[in-house]
Scaffold this active site. Structure first.
Site, mmCIF file in Angstrom:
data_model
loop_
_atom_site.group_PDB
_atom_site.id
_atom_site.type_symbol
_atom_site.label_atom_id
_atom_site.label_comp_id
_atom_site.label_asym_id
_atom_site.label_seq_id
_atom_site.Cartn_x
_atom_site.Cartn_y
_atom_site.Cartn_z
ATOM 1 N N ARG A 1 53.224 76.637 58.763
ATOM 2 C CA ARG A 1 54.498 77.041 58.171
ATOM 3 C C ARG A 1 55.208 75.915 57.424
ATOM 4 N NH1 ARG A 1 56.704 80.965 63.083
ATOM 5 N NH2 ARG A 1 55.354 82.734 62.540
ATOM 6 N N HIS B 1 64.145 79.162 61.248
ATOM 7 C CA HIS B 1 63.507 80.159 62.099
ATOM 8 C C HIS B 1 63.342 79.733 63.550
ATOM 9 C CE1 HIS B 1 60.894 83.461 63.214
ATOM 10 N NE2 HIS B 1 59.880 82.654 63.472
ATOM 11 N N SER C 1 67.940 90.537 73.834
ATOM 12 C CA SER C 1 67.611 89.122 73.664
ATOM 13 C C SER C 1 66.777 88.936 72.400
ATOM 14 C CB SER C 1 66.839 88.606 74.881
ATOM 15 O OG SER C 1 67.615 88.743 76.054
ATOM 16 N N ALA D 1 67.677 86.062 79.575
ATOM 17 C CA ALA D 1 66.800 87.184 79.926
ATOM 18 C C ALA D 1 65.957 87.618 78.737
ATOM 19 C CB ALA D 1 67.626 88.354 80.461
ATOM 20 N N ALA E 1 77.155 81.627 80.646
ATOM 21 C CA ALA E 1 76.989 80.375 81.400
ATOM 22 C C ALA E 1 77.855 79.282 80.786
ATOM 23 C CB ALA E 1 75.523 79.956 81.408
ATOM 24 N N GLU F 1 62.164 78.702 73.900
ATOM 25 C CA GLU F 1 62.680 77.912 72.784
ATOM 26 C C GLU F 1 63.737 76.904 73.228
ATOM 27 O OE1 GLU F 1 64.221 78.570 68.168
ATOM 28 O OE2 GLU F 1 63.860 80.307 69.448
ATOM 29 N N GLY G 1 55.118 89.017 64.605
ATOM 30 C CA GLY G 1 53.706 88.873 64.294
ATOM 31 C C GLY G 1 52.721 89.052 65.416
#
Length: 645
Positions: A320, A387, A78, A49, A201, A421, A85
C-alpha cells in the site's frame, strides 16, 4: 432481540445499589458531589468490543474468568465492521501456499521494522484462526468445489517472492469485517461475559507501575464506574480521526493509546500512518484493495496503467505504501484526473458484471452512493486516504504491554495487555499488508486471553485500588463538562485534522514537519480554552467529543513529533529530504566486511514515545527490532535487503 441482549448485558440488578463516597469524590472541582461512583470487581476487563476485544473476551470467558467488556458503542458498530477485503491465511485453496511465504511477505511488507517473533506467531497461527472463524459460523465466500475462496492482495507472493502473486486472502465478498464482527459477537453471547455498552473509558487505574483496573463513564446516566481487575486488555482501535480525510469511523479517536499515555506508558512507532491507495475522492470512503485483487487497476489522465512503471512485477498489487506514493507522484507531475487533476481513476468496468455482483457488491453500492459511479460502466475517482495506524501500545507477541528502558530492555507492565490496531506487537512494522489487520485482531485477541489464563485463576481476588483511584479522571471530566473558554470543540478538532493532513501526509519533508510540530504545539495549548455548552450528564455528546479530542491530540502530537525526528524513509514514512532507508548495514552492498552501526546511528529501530498530558511535551526513545523467530527449526529470520515489488 438486540434490545433484550443489551438489557441483559448492562442492566445489572445491583448497578445502582452501589455507591462510593471515599477520596474519589473529594477531587478539587466545583460539582464533584454530582458524580455517583459504582465499583465492580472482575477477573479481567476488556476495553473495546471490535474484533480484537470480542476475541479476547470470548477466550477469557471460555476459560472461566469473570470478564467485563467496556465499549463506547454497541459491539457490532465497532470499526471492524468496515473492513472489506479479507483475512490472510496460507490455506492454499487457490494455489500452493505456505505460512512461511506469508511470514516472508509480512516481514518485507513491514520494511524490516516488524518484530519477527511476533510475525512468526501470527502467520503460523493464521490457518488455525481462519478455521476457528469458520467453525464459529463465519460465512466465507466459496470456490466451485466448496473451499474457502481466496483472492489476491497487495504485497503477497508465492515461494518467498519468487513464485508470482499469491491468492491468500479469505473473504466474505467485500464485507469480511462486517461478517467477522457479527460472527464474533454472536458467538460471544454463549459465554458468561458482561457487556457494559455505551460506557466511555476515562483512564487506567495504575498502582506502583501495575494496571489494576479502569475508570469509565456510563453515557446513559453519567455515573462513574471503577472496574477493579488484575487484568486489563486495551482493544480500542486506531486514531484515524486525527486526520481530515480518512476511512475511519468518527469513533476512531485513539482512546487506548491515550489511556496508555496518561498512565505513563510510551507508545511505539506512531509516525507510521498508512494511507490506503483507494479512498473515494472527496468522501474518503474505503474502496477495498480486493477490487484490484479481483482484476481492477489504476489509470492516470493518459489512460496509462502507471503502476507498471513503479512496481513492474506486482503492479497494482504492490504494497500500500508503494501504490499510495506512486499515485501521489502521478498527481504531482500533472497526470491526475478530473477538472483539478487531483485524483486517480480505479477501473473495474472491464470485469464481468457477475464478478462485480458476487465478489464486490459492497463497493459497487458505495461507489454509487458516494461517487455517483456505476462501476460496471465507469471508473471510480480515488485518492490515497488515511486508513490505518501501524503504531500503538507496545506489546510482545503474547499481547503483554511492554515498557522499554535502555538499561533494562523490555519490561512487562503487570496487568496490562493490548491487541488490534490499538497495539504495536509489532507485526506491521512500517507498513501493514492488506488483510493482515483482521488476522491481527483474532490472533492477538486470543493471545491476550491465553496469557491472562496462564496467570489468573477464576475467582482470584483482584488487587486493591489505590485510595485516590479515579480522582483525576473525575476532575478532568468535570473541568471539560464546565469548560467555558472561547474555542468550540469542533473548531479545534478541525484545525488539528487539517494540520495533520497538511504536515504529515504521504510525502513528508523536514521543514513542513517542523512547521506542523509548532502548529500542533499551539493547538495543544488551546485545549485549555475549549468551550462546551452542554452541562448535563445524560447522553452529553458535547462532553464525550471533547474527551475524545483530548485523546486525539495526544495521538496527533506523538505522530508528528516522531515523524519529524525520524530522518529516513521507511514504509509509510516517506521523506523527500531523506529518501533512503537507513539501516545498521548497507544492504545494497555485500554484508561481508561491514561493521554494524550502533543504534544511535541508524533508523531500523522502534520509536518509544512518552508524553506529558498536561503540557503536551513529547520525549522520544528507541528500542531494537526483534530479528529472532520463535523457533529457528520452523523458520529462520529474513535478513533485511532492498525492498522492491
Amino acid at each position: 432481540m438486540l434490545n433484550a441482549a443489551r438489557g441483559l448485558a448492562i442492566r445489572l440488578s445491583t448497578r445502582r445499589a452501589l455507591s462510593y463516597s471515599g477520596p474519589c469524590c473529594a477531587a478539587k472541582t466545583s460539582n464533584i458531589a454530582e458524580y455517583k461512583v459504582v465499583d465492580h470487581a472482575f477477573d479481567a476487563v476488556v476495553v473495546g468490543a471490535g474484533g480484537a476485544g470480542l476475541r479476547a473476551a470470548m477466550g477469557l470467558s471460555e476459560g472461566g474468568l469473570k470478564t467485563a467488556v467496556i465499549t463506547k458503542l454497541f459491539p457490532t458498530r465497532s470499526h471492524t465492521v468496515a473492513a472489506q477485503g479479507g483475512v490472510n491465511a496460507a490455506l492454499g485453496n487457490m494455489n500452493p501456499d505456505d505460512w512461511r511465504w506469508h511470514f516472508y511477505d509480512t516481514v518485507k511488507g513491514s520494511d524490516w521494522l516488524g518484530d519477527q517473533d511476533a510475525i512468526h506467531y501470527m502467520t503460523r497461527e493464521a490457518v488455525r484462526a481462519v478455521i476457528e472463524l469458520e467453525n464459529y459460523g463465519m460465512p466465507f465466500s466459496r470456490t466451485a468445489d466448496g473451499k474457502i475462496y481466496q483472492r489476491a492482495f497487495g504485497g503477497q507472493s508465492n515461494d518467498f517472492g519468487r513464485g508470482g502473486q499469491a491468492h491468500r486472502t479469505c473473504c466474505v465478498a467485500d464485507r469480511t469485517g462486517h461478517s467477522m464482527l457479527h460472527t464474533l459477537y454472536g458467538s460471544s453471547l454463549q459465554y458468561n461475559c458482561q457487556y457494559f455498552i455505551e460506557f466511555f473509558a476515562l483512564d487506567l487505574i495504575m498502582d506502583k507501575g501495575a494496571c489494576v483496573g479502569v475508570v469509565a463513564m456510563d453515557l446513559e446516566d453519567g455515573t462513574i464506574h471503577r472496574f477493579r481487575s488484575k487484568n486489563t486488555v486495551l482493544a480500542t482501535g486506531g486514531y484515524g480521526r486525527a486526520f481530515f480525510s480518512c476511512t475511519s469511523a468518527h469513533t476512531c479517536t485513539g482512546d487506548g493509546t491515550a489511556l496508555a499515555t496518561r498512565a505513563g506508558i510510551g507508545n511505539s512507532d506512531m509516525e507510521f500512518v498508512q494511507f490506503h491507495p483507494t479512498g473515494i475522492y472527496g468522501a474518503g470512503c474505503l474502496i477495498t484493495e480486493g477490487s484490484r485483487g479481483e482484476g481492477g487497476f489504476l489509470v492516470n489522465s493518459k489512460g496509462e496503467r502507471f503502476m507498471e512503471r513503479y512496481a513492474p512485477n506486482a503492479k497494482d498489487l504492490a504494497s500500500r505504501d508503494v501504490v499510495s506514493r506512486a499515485m501521489t507522484v502521478e498527481i504531482m507531475e500533472g497526470r491526475g484526473v478530473g477538472p483539478e487533476k487531483d485524483h486517480i481513476y480505479l477501473q473495474l468496468h472491464h470485469l464481468p458484471v457477475e464478478q462485480l455482483l458476487t465478489r464486490l457488491p459492497g463497493i459497487s453500492e458505495t461507489a454509487k452512493i458516494f461517487a455517483g459511479v456505476d462501476v460496471a460502466k465507469e471508473p471510480i475517482p480515488v485518492i490515497p486516504t488515511v486508513h490505518y495506524n501501524m503504531g500503538g501500545v507496545p506489546t510482545n507477541y503474547m499481547g503483554q504491554v511492554l515498557k522499554y528502558t535502555r538499561a533494562k530492555g523490555d519490561q512487562l507492565v503487570p496487568g496490562l495487555y493490548a491487541a488490534g490496531e490499538a497495539a504495536a506487537h509489532s507485526v506491521h512494522g512500517a507498513n501493514r499488508l492488506g488483510a493482515n489487520s483482521l488476522l491481527d485482531l483474532v490472533i492477538f485477541g486470543r493471545a491476550c486471553a491465553l496469557s491472562i489464563l496462564k496467570n489468573t485463576k477464576p475467582g482470584e481476588t483482584p488487587p486493591d485500588l489505590p485510595a485516590n483511584a479515579g480522582e483525576a479522571s473525575i476532575a478532568n471530566l468535570d473541568k471539560m463538562r464546565h469548560a467555558n473558554g472561547d474555542i468550540p470543540t469542533a473548531e479545534l478538532r478541525l484545525q488539528m485534522q487539517k494540520t495533520m493532513q497538511k504536515h504529515a501526509a504521504v510525502f513528508r519533508r523536514g521543514d513542513i514537519l517542523a512547521e506542523g510540530v509548532e502548529k500542533m504545539k499551539g493547538l495543544y495549548k488551546d485545549l485549555k480554552h475549549l468551550k462546551t455548552t452542554d452541562r448535563g450528564l445524560v447522553w452529553n455528546s458535547d462532553l464525550i467529543e471533547t474527551l475524545e479530542l483530548q485523546n486525539l491530540m495526544l495521538n496527533a502530537m506523538q505522530t508528528i513529533v516522531a515523524a519529524e525526528n525520524r530522518k529516513e524513509s521507511r514504509g509509510a514514512h516517506a521523506r523527500d529530504d531523506f529518501p533512503n532507508r537507513i539501516d545498521e548495514y548497507d544492504y545494497s552492498k555485500p554484508l561481508e566486511g561491514q561493521v554494524k552501526k550502533p543504534i544511535d546511528q541508524h533508523w531500523r529501530k522502534h520509536s518509544i514515545i512518552y508524553q506529558e498530558p498536561e503540557t503536551g511535551k513529547v520525549t522520544l526513545d528507541y528500542r531494537p527490532v526483534i530479528d529472532k523467530t520463535l523457533d529457528k527449526s520452523e523458520t529462520d529470520w529474513v535478513p533485511p535487503k532492498v525492498r522492491s515489488y
